[in-house]
Design a protein around this motif. Structure first.
Motif, PDB file in Angstrom:
ATOM      1  N   ARG A 144       0.852  -1.188   0.000  1.00 20.70           N
ATOM      2  CA  ARG A 144       0.000   0.000   0.000  1.00 20.70           C
ATOM      3  C   ARG A 144       0.884   1.232   0.000  1.00 20.70           C
ATOM      4  NH1 ARG A 144      -4.932  -2.109   3.038  1.00 20.70           N
ATOM      5  NH2 ARG A 144      -4.453  -4.329   3.266  1.00 20.70           N
ATOM      6  N   SER A 145       0.438   2.252  -0.696  1.00 19.43           N
ATOM      7  CA  SER A 145       1.250   3.459  -0.825  1.00 19.43           C
ATOM      8  C   SER A 145       0.376   4.698  -0.757  1.00 19.43           C
ATOM      9  CB  SER A 145       2.016   3.431  -2.157  1.00 19.43           C
ATOM     10  OG  SER A 145       2.566   4.699  -2.431  1.00 19.43           O
ATOM     11  N   TYR A 146       0.890   5.710  -0.046  1.00 19.19           N
ATOM     12  CA  TYR A 146       0.310   7.043  -0.069  1.00 19.19           C
ATOM     13  C   TYR A 146       1.327   7.965  -0.725  1.00 19.19           C
ATOM     14  CZ  TYR A 146      -2.787   5.092   3.488  1.00 19.19           C
ATOM     15  OH  TYR A 146      -3.683   4.304   4.171  1.00 19.19           O
ATOM     16  N   GLN A 147       0.870   8.779  -1.662  1.00 19.10           N
ATOM     17  CA  GLN A 147       1.818   9.654  -2.343  1.00 19.10           C
ATOM     18  C   GLN A 147       1.217  11.033  -2.552  1.00 19.10           C
ATOM     19  OE1 GLN A 147       2.621  10.730  -5.942  1.00 19.10           O
ATOM     20  NE2 GLN A 147       0.421  10.884  -6.241  1.00 19.10           N
ATOM     21  N   MET A 148       2.108  12.026  -2.554  1.00 18.05           N
ATOM     22  CA  MET A 148       1.714  13.402  -2.820  1.00 18.05           C
ATOM     23  C   MET A 148       2.831  14.075  -3.596  1.00 18.05           C
ATOM     24  SD  MET A 148       0.685  16.500  -0.187  1.00 18.05           S
ATOM     25  CE  MET A 148       2.341  16.603   0.496  1.00 18.05           C
ATOM     26  N   ASP A 149       2.472  14.850  -4.583  1.00 17.76           N
ATOM     27  CA  ASP A 149       3.465  15.645  -5.296  1.00 17.76           C
ATOM     28  C   ASP A 149       2.858  16.963  -5.735  1.00 17.76           C
ATOM     29  OD1 ASP A 149       2.308  15.377  -7.996  1.00 17.76           O
ATOM     30  OD2 ASP A 149       3.005  13.310  -7.924  1.00 17.76           O
ATOM     31  N   MET A 150       3.735  17.913  -6.021  1.00 18.46           N
ATOM     32  CA  MET A 150       3.331  19.226  -6.528  1.00 18.46           C
ATOM     33  C   MET A 150       4.147  19.532  -7.771  1.00 18.46           C
ATOM     34  SD  MET A 150       3.073  21.510  -3.046  1.00 18.46           S
ATOM     35  CE  MET A 150       2.294  22.876  -3.911  1.00 18.46           C
ATOM     36  N   ASP A 151       3.485  20.041  -8.772  1.00 20.26           N
ATOM     37  CA  ASP A 151       4.162  20.432 -10.016  1.00 20.26           C
ATOM     38  C   ASP A 151       4.134  21.948 -10.143  1.00 20.26           C
ATOM     39  OD1 ASP A 151       4.595  17.763 -10.797  1.00 20.26           O
ATOM     40  OD2 ASP A 151       2.592  17.630 -11.675  1.00 20.26           O
ATOM     41  N   HIS A 152       5.313  22.534 -10.212  1.00 22.78           N
ATOM     42  CA  HIS A 152       5.446  23.972 -10.446  1.00 22.78           C
ATOM     43  C   HIS A 152       6.077  24.160 -11.829  1.00 22.78           C
ATOM     44  CE1 HIS A 152       4.726  24.799  -6.138  1.00 22.78           C
ATOM     45  NE2 HIS A 152       5.438  23.697  -5.936  1.00 22.78           N
ATOM     46  N   GLU A 153       5.366  24.832 -12.726  1.00 27.72           N
ATOM     47  CA  GLU A 153       5.860  25.050 -14.088  1.00 27.72           C
ATOM     48  C   GLU A 153       5.952  26.555 -14.354  1.00 27.72           C
ATOM     49  OE1 GLU A 153       3.279  23.008 -16.747  1.00 27.72           O
ATOM     50  OE2 GLU A 153       3.761  21.019 -15.960  1.00 27.72           O
ATOM     51  N   PHE A 154       7.150  26.985 -14.739  1.00 30.05           N
ATOM     52  CA  PHE A 154       7.407  28.389 -15.041  1.00 30.05           C
ATOM     53  C   PHE A 154       7.783  28.515 -16.516  1.00 30.05           C
ATOM     54  CE2 PHE A 154       8.542  27.449 -10.688  1.00 30.05           C
ATOM     55  CZ  PHE A 154       7.958  28.480  -9.956  1.00 30.05           C
ATOM     56  N   LYS A 155       7.391  29.619 -17.115  1.00 30.74           N
ATOM     57  CA  LYS A 155       7.717  29.842 -18.522  1.00 30.74           C
ATOM     58  C   LYS A 155       8.141  31.289 -18.722  1.00 30.74           C
ATOM     59  CE  LYS A 155       5.910  29.476 -23.248  1.00 30.74           C
ATOM     60  NZ  LYS A 155       4.747  29.132 -24.089  1.00 30.74           N
ATOM     61  N   TRP A 156       9.343  31.468 -19.301  1.00 34.29           N
ATOM     62  CA  TRP A 156       9.856  32.793 -19.666  1.00 34.29           C
ATOM     63  C   TRP A 156      10.298  32.726 -21.134  1.00 34.29           C
ATOM     64  CZ3 TRP A 156      11.892  30.209 -15.310  1.00 34.29           C
ATOM     65  CH2 TRP A 156      11.411  30.673 -14.085  1.00 34.29           C
ATOM     66  N   GLY A 157       9.479  33.213 -22.014  1.00 32.28           N
ATOM     67  CA  GLY A 157       9.821  33.185 -23.435  1.00 32.28           C
ATOM     68  C   GLY A 157       9.975  31.757 -23.924  1.00 32.28           C
ATOM     69  N   ASN A 158      11.173  31.403 -24.350  1.00 34.31           N
ATOM     70  CA  ASN A 158      11.453  30.069 -24.882  1.00 34.31           C
ATOM     71  C   ASN A 158      11.971  29.101 -23.817  1.00 34.31           C
ATOM     72  OD1 ASN A 158      12.459  32.194 -27.282  1.00 34.31           O
ATOM     73  ND2 ASN A 158      11.088  30.546 -27.954  1.00 34.31           N
ATOM     74  N   ILE A 159      12.000  29.533 -22.570  1.00 33.13           N
ATOM     75  CA  ILE A 159      12.526  28.711 -21.480  1.00 33.13           C
ATOM     76  C   ILE A 159      11.382  28.232 -20.596  1.00 33.13           C
ATOM     77  CG2 ILE A 159      14.045  28.648 -19.470  1.00 33.13           C
ATOM     78  CD1 ILE A 159      15.732  30.794 -20.770  1.00 33.13           C
ATOM     79  N   LYS A 160      11.403  26.942 -20.263  1.00 31.39           N
ATOM     80  CA  LYS A 160      10.432  26.363 -19.344  1.00 31.39           C
ATOM     81  C   LYS A 160      11.179  25.657 -18.218  1.00 31.39           C
ATOM     82  CE  LYS A 160       6.806  25.511 -22.780  1.00 31.39           C
ATOM     83  NZ  LYS A 160       5.943  24.466 -23.422  1.00 31.39           N
ATOM     84  N   LEU A 161      10.699  25.858 -16.999  1.00 30.74           N
ATOM     85  CA  LEU A 161      11.283  25.217 -15.826  1.00 30.74           C
ATOM     86  C   LEU A 161      10.190  24.479 -15.074  1.00 30.74           C
ATOM     87  CD1 LEU A 161      13.562  24.734 -13.727  1.00 30.74           C
ATOM     88  CD2 LEU A 161      12.870  26.908 -12.656  1.00 30.74           C
TER      89      LEU A 161
END
Length: 584
Positions: A431-448
């Motif tokens: 059995r597993s409990y999981q949590m995650d967060m996705d943070h996506e940033f975009k500046w022009g042609n750059i994505k983080l």
């Protein structure tokens, strides 16, 4: 160092080397859940063009183009993944929406899963048992086929020759009109794999491997909103096990698999329904002496029925009901130490059913939510109630936030329960409990992208030695796994110059709560990167992977650990006569 020369041929304006995408009017997607999953979860796609950069096998592709750590016992040999600090059975392999992890080992042997013949390979991080079932704890790897309509005839040929007697050939052809779509492909790979390591005075003797794959898919529109489709894959492979002295005992391992999926789909503006019937079969044979009869093996057969009903109550509110029933049948055998009687699991069978419900709510174009619940009914096993919650929000144009929480599981395999001697019929599911967060940033042609995560796994199934001289599985470990997945990408077109690169970094702290030690075969650090440059008909790529120190024992014994290492590949290609591509 391996050197490779590649030739690509294509019969249409769409050819593999340039990888230009054309607009498609109508496409049949066998994994109809994937487009919904992408709305709430991060899925990293790997195109057929990117797959050609690592054409050896699926292990090599995932090693250089994803955050997954790959444990491989030699080129082309047994290979398994570690996703977010979890073990190999805690990663689900999904073929066109069907979970194909082995019913014997509970995992997918990556080098016994073909690389070529898919339209898209997707890597999904995080738990997904509500949709994709047992084993989807650390993440899932998706192997998808699509069929488009009204595109006429297309064909292409990929042919590769490399050092150490390595040859790889893949061909595909398709035809479609307004009602019918047909696609067929085949692949054959072979390598003597007899490389030398002069510093260690080592020759990889008896390392030869070869495999063949055949794929066929067809889809027919029986009415304006109804489609009947069929997809099948046939795989055959032989892998010799290397010997360390010239007169050593030569052994080999053979495997064959069959996967066939029939689907009836109804798609209208307010609702859709997909009814699937699938058959999968896995066969393994081990030869203790290369030229002697097989000494052990197994055969597993799965019969799968799945229905996916999707209904929009209002445009902002969607209800999804997924039901599934499976019959798993297996037989495994090997002679005992005296070679007199047969040991293994005999003939066993198991019925597995499940009912899942999901609600998706889209209050605005920048905000969406999904909640799901699932109950599995596994014969002779008490399974937990599973749930999931996901949300995605774009408060500003340059930032996206995603949150995912879920409870996932993995039920014991046939080997875990029935292997004689050693099987344990009293095992509980992981059995597993999981949590995650996705943070996506975009500046022009750059994505983080930054994705911190946390997993807690209880009732971990591990095999331990017994006082009787054999090994047996028990529920013993509790594991906490936490860390960070991050990736930065850049894509820029300057007149005839096209630049594209991505660099990913993964921190995986996976701790056995009894020993307080890092789990085996889980590197603390992994870095991977890919750079592509194109000018006119010329193309250059460079890729690399760094794996940090990796422990191979439960007590973090330093002298047995795999030291950190860095590997780099590079290639250059040229397109000539519009439909021929040469790559080195």
């Amino acid at each position: 160092m391996k050197k490779t020369l590649v030739l690509l041929l294509s019969s249409s304006a769409y050819f593999l080397c340039l990888g230009q995408e054309k607009a498609i009017d109508t496409v049949y997607i066998f994994d109809n859940q994937m487009n919904k999953v992408k709305l709430f979860h991060k899925v990293t796609p790997i195109t057929p063009q990117d797959a050609e950069k690592n054409s050896t096998n699926l292990s090599e592709l995932l090693r250089f183009q994803s955050s997954i750590y790959i444990k491989e016992n030699g080129r082309g040999a047994v290979s398994s993944p570690s996703f977010r600090g979890t073990s190999a059975p805690q990663t689900a392999f999904v073929w066109n929406g069907i979970n194909i992890n082995s019913i014997f080992l509970g995992q997918g042997d990556i080098n016994n899963i073909p690389l070529f013949g898919y339209d898209e390979i997707g890597v999904k991080a995080g738990g997904g048992s509500v949709i994709y079932g047992s084993g989807a704890i650390g993440g899932s790897i998706h192997l998808n086929n699509n069929l488009d309509f009204n595109k006429g005839f297309k064909a292409s040929l990929y042919s590769e020759g490399g050092s150490f007697g390595t040859f790889n050939n893949f061909g595909t052809a398709s035809y479609s009109n307004e009602k019918l779509s047909f696609k067929v492909s085949g692949n054959h790979s072979i390598s003597q794999n007899d490389y030398k390591v002069e510093e260690k005075n080592y020759i990889n003797r008896n390392g030869k491997y070869f495999n063949s794959t055949f794929n066929v898919g067809i889809s027919y529109k029986i009415a304006r909103h109804q489609t009947i489709s069929w997809q099948s894959q046939f795989f055959d492979s032989t892998q010799n096990y290397p010997i360390f002295v010239e007169n050593g005992n030569r052994t080999k391992y053979e495997t064959q698999s069959t996967r066939s999926l029939l689907s009836w789909d109804i798609t209208k503006s307010k609702f859709s329904n997909s009814l699937k019937a699938a058959y999968t079969e896995e066969n393994f044979q081990y030869f203790g002496n290369y030229n002697a009869p097989k000494t052990s093996g197994s055969t597993g057969k799965n019969y799968i029925f799945k229905n996916d009903f999707n209904y929009f109550i209002v445009p902002e509110l969607n209800v999804n009901i997924i039901t599934e029933f499976q019959v798993n049948k297996g037989e495994g055998y090997q002679p005992d130490l005296q070679g007199v009687k047969t040991e293994g699991i005999g003939n066993v069978s198991r019925n597995v059913g499940s009912l899942a419900g999901l609600i998706r709510y889209f209050p605005t174009k920048d905000l969406r939510f999904e909640a799901g619940v699932k109950k599995d009914f596994v014969e002779n096993i008490s399974s937990p109630l599973l749930y999931s919650f996901s949300g995605k929000w774009s408060p500003v144009q340059w930032y996206n936030l995603g949150v995912n929480v879920s409870r996932n599981f993995r039920f014991p395999t046939f080997n875990d329960l029935y292997w004689n001697p050693g099987g344990n019929p009293n095992l509980k599911p992981e059995r597993s409990y999981q949590m995650d967060m996705d943070h996506e940033f975009k500046w022009g042609n750059i994505k983080l992208a930054l994705s911190p995560y946390y997993l807690y796994i209880s009732d971990n199934i591990v095999w331990l030695p017994t006082a009787h001289g054999y090994w047996s599985p028990v529920n013993i470990n509790k594991v906490k796994s936490y860390g960070l997945e991050s990736q930065i990408t850049f894509d820029k077109q300057l007149k005839e110059h096209h630049f594209r690169f991505n660099i990913g970094y993964t921190l995986a702290k996976s701790i056995n709560q009894e020993t307080k030690k890092q789990m085996m075969y889980v590197p603390l650090h992994k870095v991977f990167g890919n750079f592509d440059y194109q000018y006119s008909f010329l193309k250059l790529y460079v890729q690399g992977v760094f794996n940090g120190l990796t422990y191979t024992t439960t007590d973090e014994k330093r002298e047995d650990a795999i030291d950190s290492y860095f590997v780099m590949n590079t290639g250059v290609s040229a397109t000539i006569l519009k439909k021929i591509c040469l790559r080195f």
